[in-house]
Design an enzyme around this catalytic site. Structure first.
Site, PDB file in Angstrom:
ATOM      1  N   LYS A 275      69.881  39.071  81.855  1.00  0.00           N
ATOM      2  CA  LYS A 275      69.808  40.504  82.122  1.00  0.00           C
ATOM      3  C   LYS A 275      71.187  41.065  82.448  1.00  0.00           C
ATOM      4  O   LYS A 275      72.060  40.339  82.904  1.00  0.00           O
ATOM      5  CB  LYS A 275      68.892  40.761  83.333  1.00  0.00           C
ATOM      6  CG  LYS A 275      67.420  40.576  83.065  1.00  0.00           C
ATOM      7  CD  LYS A 275      66.604  40.929  84.285  1.00  0.00           C
ATOM      8  CE  LYS A 275      65.127  40.667  84.074  1.00  0.00           C
ATOM      9  NZ  LYS A 275      64.509  41.531  83.068  1.00  0.00           N
ATOM     10  N   ARG A 349      54.881  36.155  80.759  1.00  0.00           N
ATOM     11  CA  ARG A 349      53.684  35.836  79.963  1.00  0.00           C
ATOM     12  C   ARG A 349      53.508  34.341  79.770  1.00  0.00           C
ATOM     13  O   ARG A 349      52.397  33.850  79.620  1.00  0.00           O
ATOM     14  CB  ARG A 349      53.734  36.596  78.627  1.00  0.00           C
ATOM     15  CG  ARG A 349      54.881  36.228  77.731  1.00  0.00           C
ATOM     16  CD  ARG A 349      55.151  37.275  76.662  1.00  0.00           C
ATOM     17  NE  ARG A 349      55.814  38.461  77.217  1.00  0.00           N
ATOM     18  CZ  ARG A 349      56.105  39.551  76.521  1.00  0.00           C
ATOM     19  NH1 ARG A 349      55.778  39.622  75.234  1.00  0.00           N
ATOM     20  NH2 ARG A 349      56.720  40.570  77.087  1.00  0.00           N
TER      21      ARG A 349
HETATM   22  N1  BES Z   1      60.383  41.005  84.940  1.00  0.00           N
HETATM   23  C1  BES Z   1      60.662  41.654  83.721  1.00  0.00           C
HETATM   24  C2  BES Z   1      59.994  43.030  83.609  1.00  0.00           C
HETATM   25  C3  BES Z   1      60.471  44.088  84.563  1.00  0.00           C
HETATM   26  C4  BES Z   1      61.417  45.013  84.165  1.00  0.00           C
HETATM   27  C5  BES Z   1      59.930  44.185  85.827  1.00  0.00           C
HETATM   28  C6  BES Z   1      61.824  45.990  85.036  1.00  0.00           C
HETATM   29  C7  BES Z   1      60.341  45.176  86.711  1.00  0.00           C
HETATM   30  C8  BES Z   1      61.294  46.079  86.309  1.00  0.00           C
HETATM   31  C9  BES Z   1      60.165  40.815  82.556  1.00  0.00           C
HETATM   32  O1  BES Z   1      60.194  39.449  82.747  1.00  0.00           O
HETATM   33  C10 BES Z   1      61.034  41.134  81.377  1.00  0.00           C
HETATM   34  O2  BES Z   1      62.217  41.025  81.493  1.00  0.00           O
HETATM   35  N2  BES Z   1      60.428  41.526  80.275  1.00  0.00           N
HETATM   36  C11 BES Z   1      61.154  41.843  79.089  1.00  0.00           C
HETATM   37  C12 BES Z   1      60.309  41.434  77.901  1.00  0.00           C
HETATM   38  C13 BES Z   1      61.005  41.538  76.566  1.00  0.00           C
HETATM   39  C14 BES Z   1      62.186  40.620  76.539  1.00  0.00           C
HETATM   40  C15 BES Z   1      60.033  41.206  75.490  1.00  0.00           C
HETATM   41  C16 BES Z   1      61.413  43.336  79.051  1.00  0.00           C
HETATM   42  O3  BES Z   1      60.546  44.124  79.425  1.00  0.00           O
HETATM   43  O4  BES Z   1      62.519  43.717  78.672  1.00  0.00           O
HETATM   44 ZN    ZN Z   2      62.053  38.574  82.354  1.00  0.00          ZN
END
Ligand code: BES
Ligand code: ZN
Ligand code: ZN
Length: 493
Positions: A275, A349
């Site tokens: 991230k 997931r």
């Molecule tokens: N934990 C994050 C989702 C999230 C984002 C929670 C902002 C709280 C605030 C999750 O694990 C994630 O990063 N999801 C990705 C999925 C994508 C790579 C398919 C996302 O939403 O960008």
């Molecule tokens: Zn994530």
């Protein structure tokens, strides 16, 4: 804090602060306010008139009584249109009472049951909402700072009828129980990831009263062949994963079994699909699903629902070390289905998939998972509304209704048939990321592969589990969202 209902002449009670509500409705005669007005020689009506106070929603007028009432201060709390006054208006008014009492360093508050007899909401629900707002507004995360002393020790709720006292007391008691659950959930979200490791969650679960808890360490998780969960956890050798299960059984033979699954990623760096620094700042919040489920289970033996309730958490960090999974890796989930991990940041997931497969072994009638799953959910619904998806409209409708009643808004997103193609890959049963858009929906479509025919609802709380601004009864940080909605859902089964 002592909170109790009385049937009494409210004006005879000694207190630091007296609270009376006021509707924005000319026809609505407020007998109590008129009586106070007479005692204060029409001073109240003069103030209301001169300051053009109409009892609008959220309007609050504080008056020093100069010894003319038994209470030193009078707070007139506007509740807006009588017809539109719902539990959320009352909850927010409860929060105003608390902040006013704190500002005045009050020890004892006396208040009418806000919104009582306005018509729409029962006295019990008025008392529940008001007490919830009052208590929740006082939350502060104090594990790392000195706790400020609060002088507030007592709140007395005045009932207009003797017959209402028992019900109001019951509602107050319920609010206090639920409040404890929300506080635990907020604390667990606010706990930083250096403290709140997977092991810490496991130990916290073991401390819960009134539930049977089992914790599986990494050896057991490997034996269970939770390959998707392990694929995420393999990059966190320093803080290994734990699989946590909690079970509650009612005394009488239960008619239904409900399983909750909470996403418990104690910190989400994104893994090798790392991230950006800004997005990582709040990623201790990625355990908010687990926190909600633990908050609920921490008070379930006091709530005493008639149903059997199990809760599961696959707790892990999502880190990067030499053992961490890489984009393109393929893992085999506990269900036997294979997953191509194209984005290591779509880790939630993977952990949920195996937790769901495990939960199904007990054959629950309903499966509800709750997760900070997708950033796309924030894009779609923002930070004040959670997404709900699933395969059982009745369960989804129940959740939406309970959410409306608790002030935790839920909005259903569709499972669009055509988007099923988005998680297809030629070299495994599925991949863990979708196309560019509708990320909340493709995440749910991924999870659907692991629920079989069980009635299932999925809640995405990525937006609602954390607030970057102070809200009426929720300070900045973890919100503890869905503990109250779940408690309400269980009471209806
Ligand atoms: N934990 C994050 C989702 C999230 C984002 C929670 C902002 C709280 C605030 C999750 O694990 C994630 O990063 N999801 C990705 C999925 C994508 C790579 C398919 C996302 O939403 O960008
Ligand atoms: Zn994530
Ligand atoms: Zn995550």
């Amino acid at each position: 804090m002592k909170i109790a209902a009385v049937y009494n002449q409210i004006l005879n009670v000694n207190a630091d602060l007296l609270v009376v509500d006021m509707a924005q409705d000319k026809k609505h005669k407020n007998k109590l306010l008129n009586k106070i007005d007479l005692t204060l020689k029409k001073e109240i009506s003069a103030i209301l008139k001169n300051e053009k106070i109409k009892g609008a929603k959220g309007e609050a007028k504080l008056i020093y009584t100069r010894g003319k009432l038994k209470a030193d201060y009078l707070l007139i709390m506007g509740l807006g249109d009588k017809d539109k006054c719902d539990t959320e208006v009352i909850r927010r008014a409860g929060a105003v009472i608390l902040s006013t009492a704190q500002r005045l360093k009050a020890k004892k508050v006396v208040s009418v049951v806000l919104g009582s007899k306005y018509g729409k909401v029962s006295d019990d629900d008025c008392a529940l909402a008001m007490t919830e707002g009052f208590l929740l507004a006082g939350y502060k995360y104090t594990r790392y700072i000195k706790k400020a002393e609060s002088s507030l020790a007592e709140m007395v709720l005045y009932c207009r009828e003797r017959a209402a006292v028992a019900g109001v007391n019951k509602a107050v008691n319920l609010a206090q129980i639920i409040h404890q659950g929300v506080v635990l959930a907020r604390d667990l979200v606010n706990d930083p990831a250096n403290l709140a490791t997977p092991r810490y969650l496991a130990l916290a679960a073991k401390k819960l009263k009134g539930v049977k808890v089992r914790v599986h360490g990494i050896g057991a998780i490997k034996k269970l062949k939770m390959g998707a969960f392990l694929s995420v956890a393999q990059g966190s050798t320093a803080n290994p994963p734990y699989f946590i299960e909690m079970h509650y059984r009612p005394k009488a033979r239960p008619k239904k079994k409900i399983a909750f699954i909470g996403k418990g990623v104690t910190f989400d760096t994104g893994g090798y699909s790392i991230k950006l620094a800004k997005s990582m700042e709040t990623m201790k919040d990625d355990k908010a699903g687990a926190a909600a489920v633990m908050g609920l289970m921490s008070v379930i033996s006091k709530l005493q629902p008639k149903v059997e309730v199990s809760a599961y958490i696959a707790a892990t960090e999502n880190m990067v070390d030499g053992f961490a999974q890489r984009p393109g890796d393929i893992c085999k989930s506990m269900s036997g289905k294979t997953i191509e991990v194209l984005n290591t940041d779509a880790e939630g997931r993977l952990t949920l998939a195996d937790a769901m497969t495990y939960a199904l072994k007990k054959k629950p009638d309903y499966l509800i998972d709750i997760a900070t799953l997708t950033g796309a959910c924030l894009v779609a619904l923002g930070s004040r509304c959670s997404a709900v998806l699933g395969n059982d409209q009745d369960l989804i409708d129940k959740l939406i209704k309970c959410g409306r009643e608790t002030g935790e808004m839920l909005w259903q997103l569709p499972i669009v048939e055509d988007y099923r193609d988005d998680i297809k890959t030629p070299i495994a049963d599925m991949k863990n990321n979708g196309a560019s858009y509708a990320g909340t929906i493709t995440a749910a479509i991924f999870l659907e592969n692991f629920v079989g025919k069980t009635k299932w609802a999925h809640l995405d709380i990525a937006g609602t589990s954390w607030t970057s601004a102070d809200l009426p009864y929720t300070p900045k940080g973890g919100t503890g969202v869905m503990v109250r909605t779940f408690a309400r859902l269980l009471s209806g089964f």
